[in-house]
Every structure is written in structure tokens, then in C-alpha cells.
Enzyme design. Structure first.
Site, PDB file in Angstrom:
ATOM      1  CD  GLU A  44      -8.963   2.110   5.487  1.00  0.00           C
ATOM      2  OE1 GLU A  44      -7.970   2.186   4.913  1.00  0.00           O
ATOM      3  OE2 GLU A  44      -9.846   1.946   4.862  1.00  0.00           O
ATOM      4  CE  LYS A 130      -5.707   0.021   2.430  1.00  0.00           C
ATOM      5  NZ  LYS A 130      -6.558   0.899   2.468  1.00  0.00           N
ATOM      6  CB  CYS A 164      -9.747  -0.558   2.880  1.00  0.00           C
ATOM      7  SG  CYS A 164     -10.908   0.556   1.622  1.00  0.00           S
TER       8      CYS A 164
END
EC number: 3.5.5.1
Length: 308
Positions: A44, A130, A164
Site C-alpha cells: 500500500e 481505497k 488494508c
């Protein structure tokens, strides 16, 4: 073609230097290819940086000139998608013959997004922004929408990314399972022991291969100009890695590794997916659509819509 080699890259970007980070990324792509990898996953926010320990000097109800400058400096390290940096990465993917998922900080107007980019040997193939920045990440990153939930086709099945703590969103996972994801990529900044258990659960739940990469980040890999509220000791470890590869029955086939910068590889066989689906298919024979149903909105959400 059922057998392939997957790689997960555990490394840190070059602080305050996008060009050097792109060069390092390209070298890592070449190294993964030299080790026989067909697919590689990067952490990430690898390009652009994960601001671990920063808070942009913010206080509830007030911002400061110092914090505004920290954000401006951080924004300067983000990249446009597409842009010159993605062109360089696309060329590297082409030369290496690799399918890639790479975490970047994407700049779009005045907003930054934590984004996973997909590359095939033919070039930039897509991205995922995200959906839900976690905690203080919301100080610096915007929210993605459902328009970037696409997966990319590879010779070994569809590849997609869940970033994540999106991996703790059951409906997000289900949406990806519904797309028939085979290579479930999980770029992360979570280096806790519990992350490996999460990756094993997802592999079992989705009957897919899970490839997770996290940075190995020390304070000296973090921009000096950005305040760090954890430590200023140069050799202090801010993120310890934990790269891992898991097969569709939840068996760990590589990692987790906490030793430093490294590339883990594993030889995988896509025939393991139907073997695992024999007794469990979460969106198929083990689903109950008469009781539970997920509706996913993949329409882009723009703040300004112009109609003629």
C-alpha cells in the site's frame, strides 16, 4: 496454463523522491521477473509513501501553517493516473512480462487517493481507489467510489485489490468474490501478527489465492520534513513488513516475513481453486440469495455533473 509463480514485494519507497522511488520500483519488478515471477504485488502507498506517524500538525477545529506545508509536500510526491510515472511502470511490466498490483498515492485535482494500480504486459489496465481510509488517513486521503471495483484478467484468473482495512469490510470482500476473483491482492500497512490470520481467513472464505505485501519502513525511510509522532530515531522500525501468500485452503505458502526488505515467491496452481470450491463457494452453492443479497453500486460519484 494453471501453474504460475507469484511474488510479494516487501520494501520502502525513497523519501521525498518520486523519481528515485519509480526507479527502485522498476528494479524490484526486474528482480521479481528474474526470480521467475509471473505476478507481483507491491505494498500500500509504495509510490507516494504511507505517512506512518504523521498527523499534519492538526488539531480539532484548527489547522496550522506547518501542517498545511506538510500536506503540500506530501501531495507533491503523489502521481497522476495516467501520467509519466505510470508510463514508466507500464514499460517495466511489458519488458518483464509481469502482471502487477502496485500501491500508489494518486493525485486528482486537490484530492489524494490511496490507490492500487493494475498493470499487465500490455500496460496500465485499471485501478482501485481505497473506499474507506482508516482513522487519521482521512486527514490526507479522499474516499473512492464503486466505480473502481474492477478486476483484471490474467492467464490464471481475475486479479483485484482490496487495500488494508478494506479487508475487514465483509461486503467489500463479498463484492470481490462475486467477480470471481482468483488472485486476491491485499496491499497493506498493517504489520500486526493478526494480519496473517486475516489473510488466511479470506483465502478460505473466498477460495482464492491471497497475496499481501506491506512495507518494511524505518524512520530514515520517512521524509525528514514530515513530523513523526512515533519516533525520530533513524533506525526505528515504523512498519515491519509481514508479506504473505496463502492458498485457497488457507495454507500459508510463503511468509509472513518480518526480517527486512525482501521478495517472497511461491509456486501456485489455479487447479487448487476448483478443488477448494468442492465444499465451499461463498457466492455459489454455499450462498443463500433467497435470504441474503448484496447490491453493489459501481456508478461513478462526481461532485459536479454537467448536462447539456
Amino acid at each position: 496454463m494453471t501453474k504460475f509463480r507469484a511474488a510479494v514485494v516487501q520494501a520502502a519507497p525513497v523519501p521525498n523522491d518520486v523519481e528515485a522511488t519509480i526507479e527502485k520500483t522498476i528494479n524490484l519488478i526486474r528482480e521479481a521477473a528474474a526470480r521467475g515471477a509471473n505476478v507481483a504485488v507491491f505494498p500500500e502507498a509504495f509510490i507516494g509513501g504511507y505517512p506512518k506517524g504523521a498527523n499534519f500538525n492538526i488539531h480539532i477545529g484548527a489547522r496550522t501553517p506547518e501542517g498545511r506545508q506538510e500536506f503540500a509536500d506530501y501531495r507533491a510526491g503523489a502521481i497522476a493516473v495516467p501520467g509519466s510515472e505510470t508510463e514508466q511502470l507500464a514499460q517495466a511490466a511489458h519488458e518483464a512480462g509481469l502482471y502487477l498490483t502496485i500501491g500508489v498515492i494518486e493525485r486528482d485535482g486537490g484530492t489524494l487517493y490511496c490507490t492500487a494500480l493494475y498493470f499487465t504486459p500490455d500496460g496500465l489496465a485499471g485501478k482501485h481507489r481505497k473506499l474507506m481510509p482508516t482513522g487519521a488517513e482521512r486527514l490526507c486521503w479522499g474516499f473512492g467510489d464503486g466505480s473502481t471495483l474492477d478486476t483484471v484478467q490474467t492467464p490464471w484468473g481475475s486479479m483485484g485489490a482490496v487495500i488494508c482495512w478494506e479487508n475487514y469490510m465483509p461486503l467489500m470482500r463479498t463484492a470481490m468474490y462475486g467477480k470471481g476473483i482468483a488472485l486476491y491482492c491485499a496491499p497493506t500497512a498493517d504489520d500486526r501478527d493478526s494480519w496473517a490470520a486475516t489473510m488466511r481467513h479470506i483465502a478460505l472464505e473466498g477460495r482464492c489465492f491471497v497475496l499481501s505485501a506491506c512495507q518494511y519502513l524505518t524512520r530514515k525511510d520517512f521524509p525528514e520534513s514530515m513530523g513523526n509522532r512515533i519516533t525520530d530515531e533513524p533506525d526505528a522500525v515504523l512498519m515491519r513488513g509481514g508479506a504473505i501468500i496463502v492458498d485457497p485452503l488457507g495454507r500459508v505458502v510463503a511468509g509472513p516475513d518480518y526480517s527486512g526488505e525482501t521478495i517472497l515467491t511461491a509456486d501456485l496452481d489455479t487447479d487448487d481453486i476448483p478443488r477448494a470450491q468442492f465444499d465451499f463457494d461463498v457466492v455459489g452453492h454455499y450462498a443463500r440469495p433467497d435470504v441474503f443479497k448484496l447490491v453493489v453500486d459501481e456508478e461513478p460519484k462526481s461532485a459536479v455533473v454537467t448536462r447539456a
